[in-house]
Design a protein around this motif. Sequence first.
Motif, PDB file in Angstrom:
ATOM      1  N   CYS A 117       0.827  -1.212   0.000  1.00  0.00           N
ATOM      2  CA  CYS A 117       0.000   0.000   0.000  1.00  0.00           C
ATOM      3  C   CYS A 117       0.859   1.258   0.000  1.00  0.00           C
ATOM      4  CB  CYS A 117      -0.927  -0.001   1.212  1.00  0.00           C
ATOM      5  SG  CYS A 117      -2.304  -1.157   1.085  1.00  0.00           S
ATOM      6  N   ILE A 164      -3.899  -7.998  -2.500  1.00  0.00           N
ATOM      7  CA  ILE A 164      -3.633  -6.571  -2.363  1.00  0.00           C
ATOM      8  C   ILE A 164      -2.538  -6.096  -3.319  1.00  0.00           C
ATOM      9  CG2 ILE A 164      -1.824  -6.584  -0.578  1.00  0.00           C
ATOM     10  CD1 ILE A 164      -3.617  -4.427   0.865  1.00  0.00           C
ATOM     11  N   MET A 193      -8.867  -6.596   3.678  1.00  0.00           N
ATOM     12  CA  MET A 193      -8.682  -5.500   2.724  1.00  0.00           C
ATOM     13  C   MET A 193      -9.872  -4.558   2.719  1.00  0.00           C
ATOM     14  SD  MET A 193      -6.888  -6.856  -0.765  1.00  0.00           S
ATOM     15  CE  MET A 193      -7.161  -8.595  -0.445  1.00  0.00           C
TER      16      MET A 193
END
Length: 488
Positions: A117, A164, A193
Amino acid sequence: MSANPLLAADCQDGCFFVDGRFVPADTTRDVTEPATGQRLGRCAIAGAEAMRSAIAGASAAQAAWAATPPRERAAVLLRAAQALQSHFDEGALAIARETGGIVPKGQHEMREAVVICQIAAGLPLQAQGQVLPSTPGRLSLATRVPHGVVGVISPFNFPLILGIRAVAPALALGNAVVLKPDPRTPVSGGTIMAEAFARAGLPAGLLQVLPGDAEAGEALVTDPRVPMIAFTGSPAVGRRIGELAGRHLKKVSLELGGANNLVVLDDADPDAAASAIAFGAWFHQGQICMASNRVLVHEAIAGAIRERLVGKATHLPVGDGASGQVALGPMIDARQLQRFDQIVKDTVEQGARLEAGGTHEGLCYKPTVLSGVKPGMRAFDEEPFGPLVNLVTFRSDEEAVTLANQSQGGLAAAVIGRDVARALAIGRRLNAGMVHINDQTVNDECTNPFGGPGLGGNGSAVGGPADIDEYTRWQWVTVKDAPPAFPF
């Protein structure tokens, strides 16, 4: 445990995550902990209708998200990383229990998800195209634009990472995402998620999470509102998705499996090599697309390597991974175990020698060593996806390369030897997307392109510098001060 847990259970159990909220599904299935057989919860099972409805929601939300300033999109990704970090221990234990992994494996998934991320947060702030040479008076631009809706289909083995790693960059670059996690791991591959991005302030509709079987997957792959599919899983399913996507003229990113070769040269240190082999073949019970499926060992060192691996196989404890007391946990389910066990048995019947393992208690399969493995045997020709070391001997570097490349391709390869130049020369000839010198095959740093040829996938790659190429497309734009005169 956080005062505001990520996994609240009741409001998420048996639910899809659509349009920013958890919605109860008509059809559910029990989720069982592989180590204990305990019921962990219920998984919502999507059919084609539910999938099409979710795609409609994603499609409706995407244009506004693509028009959102890049700094705002980046901020959402950073907040998602923070949410995951804040619930690190909770998520790691949930992943260990649901996937049958040891707790450090769950911690690894959470740690990598945070980094993925964070890396994705930088993508909107990178250059999104180029200025091209053109005639005077015309500005010519090649720009990167989002696909629209990206469909992501993820597997059971490393469900958070393998979901992800597509979801985060696709969102960062302005796409909406419809995610179909494996029904055996709906929390690890979906709920974690969904909660992280919801808490990060991702607008409703941009991430839709619907576990399901083939019906849901086919609806996602064939829907004309989804121009790209990112799939991680088996070569058999990958072929089916590739066929369907090709028929509908879609972009696909296929990360599959195949043969991963670990070559041990005669100048290698036996202790270091055996340790690398054991990790590469047995970590997470060998249920890894990069697992060291074939271990090619020079005949001069084969006996020493075999002896050390048998010792490790005999002493490594197997059991409940979440207990913190074992090195290997259970396999994901009985079907997976039975397939693996049959590969071991068939290979022994074909002439290989069982040196260690070959037995199981429940879903816990002991680390296994086979020697005398050759081409034509199942364990050589197929991806075992279980805790198996296949020892294949060779006499020369040329023979090692020939044996290693006797496959339809693979993701990763490795070569271990003191002469680095020699090892690198061999590595460069191996048919793999990723090659590691003096290491084993299970490697990923999030910043590297990840993919492979043949059964490794479709030659495409995700991760690091490959993500902008994967999750956007080119658009050519020209600008003139005023329309010119034309001879018509």
